[in-house]
Write an enzyme that holds these catalytic residues in place. Structure first.
Site, PDB file in Angstrom:
ATOM      1  N   ASP A 113      22.828   1.490   0.970  1.00 28.34           N
ATOM      2  CA  ASP A 113      22.237   1.771  -0.347  1.00 28.34           C
ATOM      3  C   ASP A 113      21.415   0.607  -0.896  1.00 28.34           C
ATOM      4  OD1 ASP A 113      24.578   0.172  -0.799  1.00 28.34           O
ATOM      5  OD2 ASP A 113      24.523   0.755  -2.914  1.00 28.34           O
ATOM      6  N   ASP A 129      30.382  -0.830   0.055  1.00 27.67           N
ATOM      7  CA  ASP A 129      30.238  -0.677  -1.396  1.00 27.67           C
ATOM      8  C   ASP A 129      28.983   0.126  -1.732  1.00 27.67           C
ATOM      9  OD1 ASP A 129      31.984  -3.269  -2.857  1.00 27.67           O
ATOM     10  OD2 ASP A 129      31.705  -3.211  -0.699  1.00 27.67           O
ATOM     11  N   ASP A 134      27.311   0.835   5.434  1.00 27.97           N
ATOM     12  CA  ASP A 134      27.660  -0.138   4.416  1.00 27.97           C
ATOM     13  C   ASP A 134      28.932   0.383   3.723  1.00 27.97           C
ATOM     14  OD1 ASP A 134      27.282  -2.286   2.493  1.00 27.97           O
ATOM     15  OD2 ASP A 134      26.577  -0.736   1.120  1.00 27.97           O
TER      16      ASP A 134
END
Length: 216
Positions: free
Chosen positions: A167, A10, A8
């Site tokens: 996250d 961000d 991922d």
């Protein structure tokens, strides 16, 4: 055997929360509303424009002005998406070692192409990604598994030989849906209210270099 590591963006590779928060606060100022502090923005940053508009205005997508606010937020972010965004500590050390081990690495993000196409090249990655899949590359975004499959196809590595690192719950859901081993990063944009155990990631790490012990 793991042959590729997909990430991922961000909250996993890059700390984008300050630029996202700045765009939100410019929008709130336009509407005569008080700014949101960084501490409130950070846990929501991985949820993108929709999550930030909900935070700032206290509304959901059923509100008649929600879409107007979301589009205006994106226009404001367009002018400052790389002002304060940085890679998290040790990301480049991790990428160098991934490359040294002969593994490929890439990005699967829900961020729209209008940003990733310019932000990714602007970030000082020590090794360029083998693939970048944005939130609108294939017309759907995570947790839909299609972006994950597309990334694996682009690097010609079967999903079961890929590790996916993120996250957010949707990262783990998308990775698991295509048979990738999943890794949750505790340095990411995780809210105190998130029940991360229920996401059922295969691995949880507290800092980037801890990933190396799970790679061939």
């Amino acid at each position: 055997m793991i042959k590729a590591v997909l990430f991922d963006l961000d909250g996993t590779l890059a700390d984008t929360a300050r630029d996202l928060g700045a765009a939100l606060n410019r929008l709130l100022a336009e509407e005569g509303l008080p700014p949101q502090p960084y501490a409130a923005v950070r846990p929501i940053a991985s949820h993108g424009a929709r999550g930030l508009v909900s935070l700032g205005f206290g509304i959901d997508k059923s509100h008649p002005r929600f879409e107007e606010y979301r589009l205006r937020f994106l226009d404001l972010y367009e002018h400052s998406f790389a002002d304060e965004t940085v890679l998290f500590d040790d990301i480049n050390a991790l990428l160098r070692e991934i490359d040294a081990r002969g593994l490929k690495w890439g990005i699967v993000t829900n961020k729209p192409m209008r940003f990733t196409d310019r932000l990714v090249p602007a970030l000082p990655f020590a090794v360029p990604p083998a693939v970048v899949v944005s939130g609108d590359t294939v017309g759907v975004a995570k947790p839909n598994p299609a972006p994950m499959l597309h990334a694996a196809q682009q690097i010609d590595i079967a999903p079961e030989h890929c590790l996916y690192v993120g996250d957010a719950e949707r990262d783990i859901q998308a990775g698991r849906a295509v048979g990738m081993k999943t890794v949750l990063v505790n340095w990411g944009y995780i809210a105190d209210s998130d029940d991360t155990d229920s996401w059922q990631a295969d691995i949880t790490i507290d800092q980037p270099l801890a990933l190396l012990s799970h790679l061939p």
